[in-house]
Design an enzyme around this catalytic site. Sequence first.
Site, PDB file in Angstrom:
ATOM      1  N   ASP A 160      23.145 -40.321  -6.775  1.00 54.15           N
ATOM      2  CA  ASP A 160      23.986 -39.832  -5.680  1.00 54.15           C
ATOM      3  C   ASP A 160      23.202 -39.835  -4.373  1.00 54.15           C
ATOM      4  OD1 ASP A 160      26.164 -39.379  -7.281  1.00 54.15           O
ATOM      5  OD2 ASP A 160      25.757 -37.252  -7.575  1.00 54.15           O
ATOM      6  N   ARG A 177      28.687 -47.159  -5.380  1.00 53.73           N
ATOM      7  CA  ARG A 177      29.817 -46.271  -5.091  1.00 53.73           C
ATOM      8  C   ARG A 177      29.901 -46.151  -3.575  1.00 53.73           C
ATOM      9  NH1 ARG A 177      28.466 -40.678  -6.804  1.00 53.73           N
ATOM     10  NH2 ARG A 177      29.169 -41.194  -8.900  1.00 53.73           N
ATOM     11  N   ALA A 210      29.926 -36.598   2.954  1.00 55.23           N
ATOM     12  CA  ALA A 210      30.337 -35.192   2.858  1.00 55.23           C
ATOM     13  C   ALA A 210      29.387 -34.209   3.524  1.00 55.23           C
ATOM     14  CB  ALA A 210      30.499 -34.805   1.388  1.00 55.23           C
ATOM     15  N   ARG A 265      33.050 -29.177  -1.103  1.00 59.83           N
ATOM     16  CA  ARG A 265      34.435 -29.533  -1.414  1.00 59.83           C
ATOM     17  C   ARG A 265      35.398 -28.739  -0.522  1.00 59.83           C
ATOM     18  NH1 ARG A 265      31.349 -32.093  -3.726  1.00 59.83           N
ATOM     19  NH2 ARG A 265      31.640 -33.178  -1.766  1.00 59.83           N
TER      20      ARG A 265
END
Length: 316
Positions: free
Chosen positions: A145, A193, A198, A298
Site C-alpha cells: 500500500d 492498484r 486519501a 474513511r
Amino acid sequence: MYRSKVQGGSVVLVETLSKNFFLYLSKNKVLNKSAKRWGLKLGAAQVVAGVSVASVVKVVKALNEKGLVCTVDHLGEFVLNREEAIESTNICIETLEAIATTGVNCNLSLKLTQLGLDIDRKLCVENILRILEVAKKNHNFIRIDMEDYAHYHQTLEIFRELRRKYNNVGTVIQAYLHCAQKDLESLKGIPLRLVKGAYKEAPEVAYQKKEQIDENYMKLIKQHLLTGSYTAIASHDHEIIAKVKRFCIEQQIPKSQFEFQMLYGFRTDMQERIAKEGYTMRVYVPFGNDWYGYFMRRLAERPQNVSFALKGFFSK
C-alpha cells in the site's frame, strides 16, 4: 437533508473542513493508542473485519461465496519499535498461511511502516522479504500500500528493489500526486492498484481540486491499461467505474486484464452487481486492533461516511 440547507461554496467549505478534521485526527497518536482499548466501536466494526486472523478469514470466506475476491490488510500504524514491526510481520505470515490452509480466494496488502520503515530501513526490507518468501511458497500476491508523501519515494525505491527478484508483488499509484504519471510510466508492465489518494498533502506535491484528481485518475487508468499492464481500479465512484467499462469495451481490453476494488463495508450492492457482470471485484478487507487511523481516513473521504458510522454506533 444537510445539503438542502447549505448551497454552493458553503457545501464545499463544510466538506473540506470535515475532511481536514478527520485527517488531523487520523494522525493523533494519543487517540490511536486509546482506540485500541475501545475495541471496534464508533461504527468501525462495519468496515473492519474483527481483530484476529480467524475473524478476517471468516469474512473473506463469506465474501467469496458471493462471487467476490479479496485482499486483506492487517492494520498497523505508528509502529515505533522493532518488536512491533516483527510482530506485525509475523501476523502477515500467519495470515498468508491461513489463506493457503483454508483455500480462500484472497491476497495480502500491507504498509511498509508497519514493518519498520520508520525505525530502520534494513529491518523493514528484511521483514518484507520474509513475507514475500511465504507468499511465493503459497503462490500468493503481496500489494504494498502507498502511504503519505513523506514515505512515497522510499516505498517506490524499496518496491523497485523487490521487483528485481519477486514478480508476486505490486504497489499503488495515487492520482492526486503531480508525479503520478511519471512514476506510472516507469512501472509499465507491473500490476498496480490505481487510487485517487486519501491523505492530506501540500499543493506543491498534490492536486487539491476534485475535478483535477478525477481527470488525472482516468488518464492514469487508460494509460496503464493501454500498455497491457494488469490494472486494479480502486474506486467507489460509479461514474469512474462506468467510464472504465466503456473504455475497455471500446479498446477491446479483456476483463482478465483489470479488476475493480472497493473497501469492505461500502457499496456492497454495487460490489456484488459488478461481480455478477463478470468483472473481477476485489474487496479490501482490513482487520486488527490498530483500526483507528484507517477508520478516520474513511470518514474524511466522504461526509456521508460520518452518518454511516454514527448509524452503526447507535444501532449497537
